[in-house]
Every structure is written in structure tokens, then in C-alpha cells.
Design a protein around this motif. Structure first.
Motif, PDB file in Angstrom:
ATOM      1  N   ILE A 126       0.978  -1.588   0.019  1.00  0.00           N
ATOM      2  CA  ILE A 126      -0.086  -0.691   0.139  1.00  0.00           C
ATOM      3  C   ILE A 126       1.401   1.078   0.008  1.00  0.00           C
ATOM      4  O   ILE A 126       2.311   1.049   0.107  1.00  0.00           O
ATOM      5  N   VAL A 127      -0.117   2.445  -0.472  1.00  0.00           N
ATOM      6  CA  VAL A 127       1.158   3.440  -0.144  1.00  0.00           C
ATOM      7  C   VAL A 127       0.608   4.802   0.865  1.00  0.00           C
ATOM      8  O   VAL A 127      -0.852   4.820   0.555  1.00  0.00           O
ATOM      9  N   LEU A 128       1.286   5.246   1.776  1.00  0.00           N
ATOM     10  CA  LEU A 128       1.024   6.281   2.163  1.00  0.00           C
ATOM     11  C   LEU A 128       0.712   7.396   2.339  1.00  0.00           C
ATOM     12  O   LEU A 128       2.427   7.844   1.727  1.00  0.00           O
ATOM     13  N   THR A 129       0.137   8.407   1.696  1.00  0.00           N
ATOM     14  CA  THR A 129       0.162   9.444   1.914  1.00  0.00           C
ATOM     15  C   THR A 129      -0.016  10.739   3.053  1.00  0.00           C
ATOM     16  O   THR A 129      -1.648  10.940   3.335  1.00  0.00           O
ATOM     17  N   ALA A 130       0.708  11.339   3.016  1.00  0.00           N
ATOM     18  CA  ALA A 130       0.263  12.472   4.088  1.00  0.00           C
ATOM     19  C   ALA A 130       0.497  13.584   4.166  1.00  0.00           C
ATOM     20  O   ALA A 130       1.786  14.162   3.510  1.00  0.00           O
ATOM     21  N   THR A 131      -0.352  14.467   3.791  1.00  0.00           N
ATOM     22  CA  THR A 131      -0.717  15.597   3.122  1.00  0.00           C
ATOM     23  C   THR A 131      -0.874  16.788   4.578  1.00  0.00           C
ATOM     24  O   THR A 131      -1.287  16.295   5.339  1.00  0.00           O
ATOM     25  N   ASN A 132       0.381  17.944   4.647  1.00  0.00           N
ATOM     26  CA  ASN A 132       0.424  19.220   5.427  1.00  0.00           C
ATOM     27  C   ASN A 132      -0.933  19.789   4.853  1.00  0.00           C
ATOM     28  O   ASN A 132      -1.372  20.432   4.415  1.00  0.00           O
ATOM     29  N   THR A 133      -2.328  19.714   6.415  1.00  0.00           N
ATOM     30  CA  THR A 133      -2.923  20.330   5.879  1.00  0.00           C
ATOM     31  C   THR A 133      -3.510  21.625   7.762  1.00  0.00           C
ATOM     32  O   THR A 133      -3.990  22.841   7.486  1.00  0.00           O
ATOM     33  N   ALA A 179       4.803   6.700   1.983  1.00  0.00           N
ATOM     34  CA  ALA A 179       5.887   5.990   1.987  1.00  0.00           C
ATOM     35  C   ALA A 179       5.326   4.917   1.174  1.00  0.00           C
ATOM     36  O   ALA A 179       3.645   4.023   1.378  1.00  0.00           O
ATOM     37  N   ASN A 180       6.150   3.544   1.132  1.00  0.00           N
ATOM     38  CA  ASN A 180       5.613   2.346   0.453  1.00  0.00           C
ATOM     39  C   ASN A 180       5.581   1.967   1.384  1.00  0.00           C
ATOM     40  O   ASN A 180       6.416   1.601   2.308  1.00  0.00           O
ATOM     41  N   VAL A 181       4.961   0.455   1.787  1.00  0.00           N
ATOM     42  CA  VAL A 181       4.835   0.385   2.962  1.00  0.00           C
ATOM     43  C   VAL A 181       4.342  -1.300   2.190  1.00  0.00           C
ATOM     44  O   VAL A 181       2.944  -1.883   0.999  1.00  0.00           O
ATOM     45  N   ARG A 182       5.626  -2.457   2.531  1.00  0.00           N
ATOM     46  CA  ARG A 182       4.264  -4.074   2.673  1.00  0.00           C
ATOM     47  C   ARG A 182       3.839  -4.495   3.410  1.00  0.00           C
ATOM     48  O   ARG A 182       4.028  -4.779   4.436  1.00  0.00           O
ATOM     49  N   ILE A 183       2.579  -5.093   3.442  1.00  0.00           N
ATOM     50  CA  ILE A 183       1.786  -5.743   4.318  1.00  0.00           C
ATOM     51  C   ILE A 183       1.686  -7.308   4.260  1.00  0.00           C
ATOM     52  O   ILE A 183       1.578  -7.981   5.307  1.00  0.00           O
ATOM     53  N   ALA A 184       2.441  -7.610   2.841  1.00  0.00           N
ATOM     54  CA  ALA A 184       2.091  -8.903   2.905  1.00  0.00           C
ATOM     55  C   ALA A 184       3.513  -9.663   1.620  1.00  0.00           C
ATOM     56  O   ALA A 184       3.755  -9.002   0.938  1.00  0.00           O
ATOM     57  N   LEU A 185       3.547 -10.755   1.357  1.00  0.00           N
ATOM     58  CA  LEU A 185       4.162 -11.752   0.880  1.00  0.00           C
ATOM     59  C   LEU A 185       3.479 -12.571  -1.033  1.00  0.00           C
ATOM     60  O   LEU A 185       3.921 -13.833  -0.600  1.00  0.00           O
ATOM     61  N   ALA A 219     -11.113  -0.067   0.769  1.00  0.00           N
ATOM     62  CA  ALA A 219     -12.018  -0.986   0.806  1.00  0.00           C
ATOM     63  C   ALA A 219     -11.794  -1.963   0.690  1.00  0.00           C
ATOM     64  O   ALA A 219     -11.023  -2.790   0.286  1.00  0.00           O
ATOM     65  N   GLY A 220     -12.391  -3.194   1.824  1.00  0.00           N
ATOM     66  CA  GLY A 220     -12.530  -4.635   1.591  1.00  0.00           C
ATOM     67  C   GLY A 220     -11.616  -4.630   3.059  1.00  0.00           C
ATOM     68  O   GLY A 220     -11.453  -6.102   2.962  1.00  0.00           O
ATOM     69  N   GLY A 221     -11.043  -3.687   2.994  1.00  0.00           N
ATOM     70  CA  GLY A 221      -9.672  -4.429   4.550  1.00  0.00           C
ATOM     71  C   GLY A 221      -8.405  -5.167   3.501  1.00  0.00           C
ATOM     72  O   GLY A 221      -8.664  -4.718   2.301  1.00  0.00           O
ATOM     73  N   LEU A 222      -7.326  -4.980   4.776  1.00  0.00           N
ATOM     74  CA  LEU A 222      -5.794  -5.543   4.501  1.00  0.00           C
ATOM     75  C   LEU A 222      -6.132  -6.095   5.258  1.00  0.00           C
ATOM     76  O   LEU A 222      -5.826  -6.945   6.033  1.00  0.00           O
ATOM     77  N   ALA A 223      -5.027  -7.815   3.833  1.00  0.00           N
ATOM     78  CA  ALA A 223      -4.721  -8.622   4.616  1.00  0.00           C
ATOM     79  C   ALA A 223      -3.299  -9.027   4.762  1.00  0.00           C
ATOM     80  O   ALA A 223      -2.434  -8.433   3.965  1.00  0.00           O
ATOM     81  N   VAL A 224      -3.343  -8.239   6.114  1.00  0.00           N
ATOM     82  CA  VAL A 224      -1.676  -7.809   6.502  1.00  0.00           C
ATOM     83  C   VAL A 224      -1.064  -9.685   7.792  1.00  0.00           C
ATOM     84  O   VAL A 224      -1.198 -10.270   8.093  1.00  0.00           O
ATOM     85  N   ASP A 225       0.588  -9.699   6.442  1.00  0.00           N
ATOM     86  CA  ASP A 225       1.230 -10.347   7.864  1.00  0.00           C
ATOM     87  C   ASP A 225       1.693  -9.577   9.002  1.00  0.00           C
ATOM     88  O   ASP A 225       3.241  -8.979   7.651  1.00  0.00           O
ATOM     89  N   GLU A 226       2.170  -9.645   9.560  1.00  0.00           N
ATOM     90  CA  GLU A 226       3.186  -8.570  10.437  1.00  0.00           C
ATOM     91  C   GLU A 226       4.431  -9.071  10.125  1.00  0.00           C
ATOM     92  O   GLU A 226       5.527  -8.276  10.762  1.00  0.00           O
ATOM     93  N   ALA A 227       4.517 -10.455  10.069  1.00  0.00           N
ATOM     94  CA  ALA A 227       6.035 -10.735   9.986  1.00  0.00           C
ATOM     95  C   ALA A 227       6.774 -10.507   8.837  1.00  0.00           C
ATOM     96  O   ALA A 227       7.932  -9.995   8.566  1.00  0.00           O
ATOM     97  N   ALA A 228       5.462  -9.925   7.849  1.00  0.00           N
ATOM     98  CA  ALA A 228       6.659  -9.621   6.590  1.00  0.00           C
ATOM     99  C   ALA A 228       6.896  -8.900   6.053  1.00  0.00           C
ATOM    100  O   ALA A 228       6.862  -7.811   4.902  1.00  0.00           O
ATOM    101  N   ALA A 229       6.164  -7.277   7.032  1.00  0.00           N
ATOM    102  CA  ALA A 229       5.843  -6.180   6.989  1.00  0.00           C
ATOM    103  C   ALA A 229       6.745  -5.311   7.420  1.00  0.00           C
ATOM    104  O   ALA A 229       7.696  -5.919   7.925  1.00  0.00           O
ATOM    105  N   ARG A 230       6.963  -3.927   6.334  1.00  0.00           N
ATOM    106  CA  ARG A 230       7.793  -3.426   6.227  1.00  0.00           C
ATOM    107  C   ARG A 230       7.539  -1.744   6.080  1.00  0.00           C
ATOM    108  O   ARG A 230       6.425  -2.204   4.972  1.00  0.00           O
ATOM    109  N   THR A 231       8.105  -0.675   6.284  1.00  0.00           N
ATOM    110  CA  THR A 231       7.514   0.792   5.368  1.00  0.00           C
ATOM    111  C   THR A 231       8.938   1.361   5.052  1.00  0.00           C
ATOM    112  O   THR A 231      10.324   1.182   5.436  1.00  0.00           O
ATOM    113  N   GLY A 232       8.402   1.614   3.972  1.00  0.00           N
ATOM    114  CA  GLY A 232       9.568   2.718   3.826  1.00  0.00           C
ATOM    115  C   GLY A 232       9.282   4.143   4.255  1.00  0.00           C
ATOM    116  O   GLY A 232       9.039   4.980   5.115  1.00  0.00           O
TER     117      GLY A 232
END
Length: 245
Positions: A126-133, A179-185, A219-232
Motif C-alpha cells: 500500500i502507499v501512505l500519503t501524508a498531506t500537510n493540513t 511512504a511505500n509499505v509492504r503488508i504481505a508476501l 475498501a475490503g480491508g487489508l490482509a496483513v502478515d505482520e512478520a513480512a510487513a515493512r515500511t519505507g
């Protein structure tokens, strides 16, 4: 006879007087010459004095001129040094105004964070977008501190070092960072868990800040594998290679 003798004596006396007068005149001439010489002698010192005075005056004038130049030089050097100082000061001001003093770190109140799935099947990123508000400039340090699940018990997602930018991201009002985020393999896994929202904390320097941002999952939620998860890390734009993991 006595009368003649008396006349003779008078004549001799007159001649003697005349001779003395001539001698005196001759003496006067010589005296005048001597006196002239004396005057020349005395005028020589006078002339020498004048020359000395003139030389002294010239020397004084020269010294005064030299002193004036030196003084002028010093005075000139003073402003030049001051100018250099001012230039340095100017240089110092320009450095500060050009961003040598970084803005304050963004807090959870300053940004809005959203999540979007990357176009892939199955979804691994997934890609996280942080916007300065906030309406002010702020600095987005480090990477998102992500917890998929209860913030008190969930495992913090580790960051990928190669995605770290050279400098912290400075966000102008309304500007985004990513930020690019890996949620599973890939594929279904018994350890995968479906999440419909998750928590993100920000950093101030290397320390997490207070206050968590709750991010809604796509939408539909995320199938997350915490052991494989990484963030940029947060970056002004996603970069091929560094942000792919």
C-alpha cells in the motif's frame, strides 16, 4: 721765523690728518668688505636654517601626508573589514533564510494520512500519503511508525534503510509526502489478519511523538502478515528501486 715755523707745523699736521683720514677711509672699505663677509657668513646659517626649516616642513608635510595615507589606509581598511563582516553577516543571514534552520516537526495534528492499494494481485503493498493540513511549514521526520492492530500490543513495522532520503522532508502547506509499505508476501496465509484500520505515529527526530493517527484501510480491508510487513521512509515522491521492496 716763528710764524713760518708755526705754519710749517700746521701744514705737517694737516698732511698727517689727511693721511689718517685716507687710512681711515681705506679701513672703512676693508671693514665694509669684512662686514659684508660677516653678513654672508651670518646669512649662510640663516639660509641653512631656512633650508632646514624648508626640509623640516617638507618632511613634516611628507610625514603628515604619509601619516594621512596610513591613517586613511587604516580607515579604509576599517570599513573594508566591516564590509567583510557585514558580508559575512549577510552570508550568515542568507544561510539562515535559505533553510539552515529547519522548521518544527509535523505532529499528528498537522497532517492527514490516507492509504491506497498498489495495483497488483494479490495485494502486497500500500502507499501512505501524508498531506500537510496545518497551514504552516513543518518537517516530516523518519518513517511512519505503523501498528496493524491495537496500538498497545501490535508489533511496530520495521523500516527499510535504503528508502531513507538524504534530508528530512519539509512539507509546505497542502503538500504531500509518501511512504511505500509492504503488508504481505502474496497469497493467503494462516498468519494473515484482515484489518480495516490501523495506527500511524510520527517522529520528532528519532523519538516517536505523542498522538496516533488512525488510518482507514482501503475498501475490503487489508490482509496483513505482520512478520513480512515493512515500511519505507517518508519521501517527497516515490522512487523506483529505493521504494520497492
Amino acid at each position: 721765523m716763528p710764524t713760518q715755523r708755526k705754519s710749517t707745523v700746521l701744514a705737517v699736521t694737516a698732511v698727517a690728518v689727511l693721511s689718517l683720514g685716507l687710512t681711515a677711509c681705506g679701513g672703512d672699505d676693508g671693514g665694509t668688505r669684512d662686514e659684508g663677509a660677516a653678513d654672508t657668513s651670518s646669512s649662510a646659517p640663516s639660509s641653512s636654517s631656512s633650508s632646514s626649516s624648508s626640509s623640516s616642513s617638507s618632511a613634516s608635510a611628507s610625514t603628515a601626508t604619509t601619516g594621512g595615507s596610513a591613517s586613511g589606509g587604516s580607515a579604509s581598511a576599517g570599513p573594508a573589514s566591516a564590509s567583510s563582516g557585514s558580508a559575512s553577516g549577510g552570508t550568515a543571514k542568507n544561510a539562515a533564510s535559505s533553510g539552515s534552520k529547519a522548521p518544527a516537526s509535523c505532529t499528528y495534528k498537522d497532517v492527514k494520512i490516507t492509504a491506497a492499494k498498489v495495483d497488483e494481485t494479490p495485494t502486497e503493498h500500500i502507499v501512505l500519503t501524508a498531506t500537510n493540513t496545518s497551514g504552516r511549514v513543518c518537517r516530516l521526520d523518519g518513517h511512519p511508525l505503523i501498528a496493524f492492530g491495537e496500538i498497545q500490543t501490535a508489533k511496530d513495522v520495521p523500516a527499510v534503510a535504503k528508502s531513507k532520503p538524504a534530508a528530512p522532508v519539509v512539507l509546505q502547506p497542502g503538500a504531500p509526502a509518501y511512504a511505500n509499505v509492504r503488508i504481505a508476501l502474496g497469497g493467503a496465509h494462516e498468519d494473515n489478519k484482515v484489518v480495516t484500520s490501523f495506527n500511524v505515529n510520527l517522529f520528532t527526530g528519532s523519538a516517536p511523538t505523542e498522538g496516533s493517527i488512525v488510518v482507514k484501510a482501503p475498501a475490503g480491508g487489508l490482509a496483513v502478515d505482520e512478520a513480512a510487513a515493512r515500511t519505507g521512509y517518508w519521501t517527497p515522491e516515490l522512487r523506483n528501486g529505493a521504494d520497492e521492496f
